[in-house]
Design a protein around this motif. Structure first.
Motif, PDB file in Angstrom:
ATOM      1  N   ASN A   2      55.823   2.563  -8.388  1.00  0.00           N
ATOM      2  CA  ASN A   2      56.441   1.631  -9.319  1.00  0.00           C
ATOM      3  C   ASN A   2      55.718   1.711 -10.664  1.00  0.00           C
ATOM      4  N   GLY A   3      56.175   0.935 -11.637  1.00  0.00           N
ATOM      5  CA  GLY A   3      55.597   0.988 -12.975  1.00  0.00           C
ATOM      6  C   GLY A   3      54.329   0.177 -13.138  1.00  0.00           C
ATOM      7  N   ALA A   4      53.980  -0.635 -12.151  1.00  0.00           N
ATOM      8  CA  ALA A   4      52.789  -1.475 -12.259  1.00  0.00           C
ATOM      9  C   ALA A   4      51.526  -0.623 -12.155  1.00  0.00           C
ATOM     10  N   LEU A   5      50.555  -0.957 -12.989  1.00  0.00           N
ATOM     11  CA  LEU A   5      49.274  -0.249 -12.955  1.00  0.00           C
ATOM     12  C   LEU A   5      48.290  -1.016 -12.077  1.00  0.00           C
ATOM     13  N   ASP A   6      47.407  -0.272 -11.438  1.00  0.00           N
ATOM     14  CA  ASP A   6      46.346  -0.897 -10.659  1.00  0.00           C
ATOM     15  C   ASP A   6      45.343  -1.538 -11.604  1.00  0.00           C
ATOM     16  N   GLU A   7      44.736  -2.631 -11.162  1.00  0.00           N
ATOM     17  CA  GLU A   7      43.711  -3.309 -11.944  1.00  0.00           C
ATOM     18  C   GLU A   7      42.425  -3.371 -11.142  1.00  0.00           C
ATOM     19  N   LEU A   8      41.302  -3.175 -11.850  1.00  0.00           N
ATOM     20  CA  LEU A   8      39.983  -3.247 -11.224  1.00  0.00           C
ATOM     21  C   LEU A   8      39.136  -4.269 -11.951  1.00  0.00           C
ATOM     22  N   ASP A   9      38.146  -4.804 -11.244  1.00  0.00           N
ATOM     23  CA  ASP A   9      37.150  -5.693 -11.838  1.00  0.00           C
ATOM     24  C   ASP A   9      36.121  -4.816 -12.545  1.00  0.00           C
ATOM     25  N   GLY A  10      35.917  -5.038 -13.826  1.00  0.00           N
ATOM     26  CA  GLY A  10      34.993  -4.229 -14.619  1.00  0.00           C
ATOM     27  C   GLY A  10      33.549  -4.299 -14.164  1.00  0.00           C
ATOM     28  N   LYS A  11      33.212  -5.250 -13.328  1.00  0.00           N
ATOM     29  CA  LYS A  11      31.835  -5.370 -12.833  1.00  0.00           C
ATOM     30  C   LYS A  11      31.624  -4.605 -11.527  1.00  0.00           C
ATOM     31  N   ASP A  12      32.695  -4.110 -10.932  1.00  0.00           N
ATOM     32  CA  ASP A  12      32.607  -3.378  -9.671  1.00  0.00           C
ATOM     33  C   ASP A  12      32.493  -1.877  -9.953  1.00  0.00           C
ATOM     34  N   GLN A  13      31.269  -1.430 -10.209  1.00  0.00           N
ATOM     35  CA  GLN A  13      31.043  -0.041 -10.603  1.00  0.00           C
ATOM     36  C   GLN A  13      31.452   0.947  -9.520  1.00  0.00           C
ATOM     37  N   ALA A  14      31.286   0.602  -8.278  1.00  0.00           N
ATOM     38  CA  ALA A  14      31.666   1.507  -7.185  1.00  0.00           C
ATOM     39  C   ALA A  14      33.183   1.704  -7.166  1.00  0.00           C
ATOM     40  N   ARG A  18      35.208   5.232  -7.778  1.00  0.00           N
ATOM     41  CA  ARG A  18      36.207   5.750  -6.824  1.00  0.00           C
ATOM     42  C   ARG A  18      37.552   5.966  -7.509  1.00  0.00           C
ATOM     43  N   ALA A  19      37.963   5.029  -8.337  1.00  0.00           N
ATOM     44  CA  ALA A  19      39.257   5.132  -9.015  1.00  0.00           C
ATOM     45  C   ALA A  19      39.292   6.322  -9.964  1.00  0.00           C
ATOM     46  N   VAL A  20      38.206   6.554 -10.668  1.00  0.00           N
ATOM     47  CA  VAL A  20      38.144   7.673 -11.613  1.00  0.00           C
ATOM     48  C   VAL A  20      38.207   9.007 -10.871  1.00  0.00           C
ATOM     49  N   GLU A  21      37.575   9.082  -9.730  1.00  0.00           N
ATOM     50  CA  GLU A  21      37.567  10.321  -8.950  1.00  0.00           C
ATOM     51  C   GLU A  21      38.957  10.739  -8.497  1.00  0.00           C
ATOM     52  N   VAL A  22      39.798   9.782  -8.167  1.00  0.00           N
ATOM     53  CA  VAL A  22      41.113  10.109  -7.617  1.00  0.00           C
ATOM     54  C   VAL A  22      42.269   9.747  -8.553  1.00  0.00           C
ATOM     55  N   ALA A  23      41.957   9.362  -9.770  1.00  0.00           N
ATOM     56  CA  ALA A  23      42.986   8.870 -10.691  1.00  0.00           C
ATOM     57  C   ALA A  23      44.045   9.921 -10.976  1.00  0.00           C
ATOM     58  N   ASP A  24      45.300   9.499 -10.824  1.00  0.00           N
ATOM     59  CA  ASP A  24      46.405  10.354 -11.235  1.00  0.00           C
ATOM     60  C   ASP A  24      47.310   9.619 -12.214  1.00  0.00           C
ATOM     61  N   ARG A  25      46.839   8.423 -12.616  1.00  0.00           N
ATOM     62  CA  ARG A  25      47.539   7.627 -13.629  1.00  0.00           C
ATOM     63  C   ARG A  25      46.554   6.594 -14.178  1.00  0.00           C
ATOM     64  N   PRO A  26      46.906   5.960 -15.263  1.00  0.00           N
ATOM     65  CA  PRO A  26      45.980   4.979 -15.864  1.00  0.00           C
ATOM     66  C   PRO A  26      45.675   3.812 -14.924  1.00  0.00           C
ATOM     67  N   VAL A  27      44.501   3.226 -15.132  1.00  0.00           N
ATOM     68  CA  VAL A  27      44.067   2.050 -14.380  1.00  0.00           C
ATOM     69  C   VAL A  27      43.545   1.036 -15.388  1.00  0.00           C
ATOM     70  N   ILE A  28      43.869  -0.216 -15.208  1.00  0.00           N
ATOM     71  CA  ILE A  28      43.362  -1.278 -16.078  1.00  0.00           C
ATOM     72  C   ILE A  28      42.029  -1.753 -15.501  1.00  0.00           C
ATOM     73  N   ILE A  29      40.985  -1.741 -16.329  1.00  0.00           N
ATOM     74  CA  ILE A  29      39.660  -2.184 -15.890  1.00  0.00           C
ATOM     75  C   ILE A  29      39.337  -3.463 -16.661  1.00  0.00           C
ATOM     76  N   ARG A  30      39.595  -4.588 -16.030  1.00  0.00           N
ATOM     77  CA  ARG A  30      39.420  -5.899 -16.672  1.00  0.00           C
ATOM     78  C   ARG A  30      37.943  -6.240 -16.809  1.00  0.00           C
ATOM     79  N   GLY A  31      37.548  -6.614 -18.024  1.00  0.00           N
ATOM     80  CA  GLY A  31      36.203  -7.120 -18.258  1.00  0.00           C
ATOM     81  C   GLY A  31      35.112  -6.073 -18.355  1.00  0.00           C
ATOM     82  N   ILE A  32      35.477  -4.791 -18.445  1.00  0.00           N
ATOM     83  CA  ILE A  32      34.451  -3.738 -18.447  1.00  0.00           C
ATOM     84  C   ILE A  32      33.523  -3.854 -19.661  1.00  0.00           C
ATOM     85  N   ALA A  33      34.010  -4.396 -20.761  1.00  0.00           N
ATOM     86  CA  ALA A  33      33.187  -4.509 -21.966  1.00  0.00           C
ATOM     87  C   ALA A  33      32.725  -5.942 -22.224  1.00  0.00           C
TER      88      ALA A  33
END
Length: 73
Positions: A2-14, A18-33
């Protein structure tokens, strides 16, 4: 898919790693900065972020690319 993007907690480095290793589309990382000094200054207001950036000005020219019309801008 679907068109929805996955979202991750910016404080969860693990989870981010993992998401970066297998990414095949953009991911929203909330609060990373959220803990960045520039973000803290910006939360204080326009004068605070302007002072933060001015204190780091090395006098060299800065080139920026501004794309008009992208994402409704």
């Amino acid at each position: 898919m679907n068109g929805a993007l996955d979202e991750l907690d910016g404080k969860d480095q693990a989870a981010i790693a993992r998401a970066v290793e297998v990414a095949d589309r953009p991911v929203i990382i909330r609060g990373i900065a959220a803990d960045w000094p520039a973000v803290a200054a910006a939360r204080e207001g326009d004068d605070a972020i302007a002072a933060y950036l001015a204190a780091r000005d090395n006098g060299k020219p800065l080139w920026a690319l501004i794309v008009v019309g992208l994402l409704g801008v």
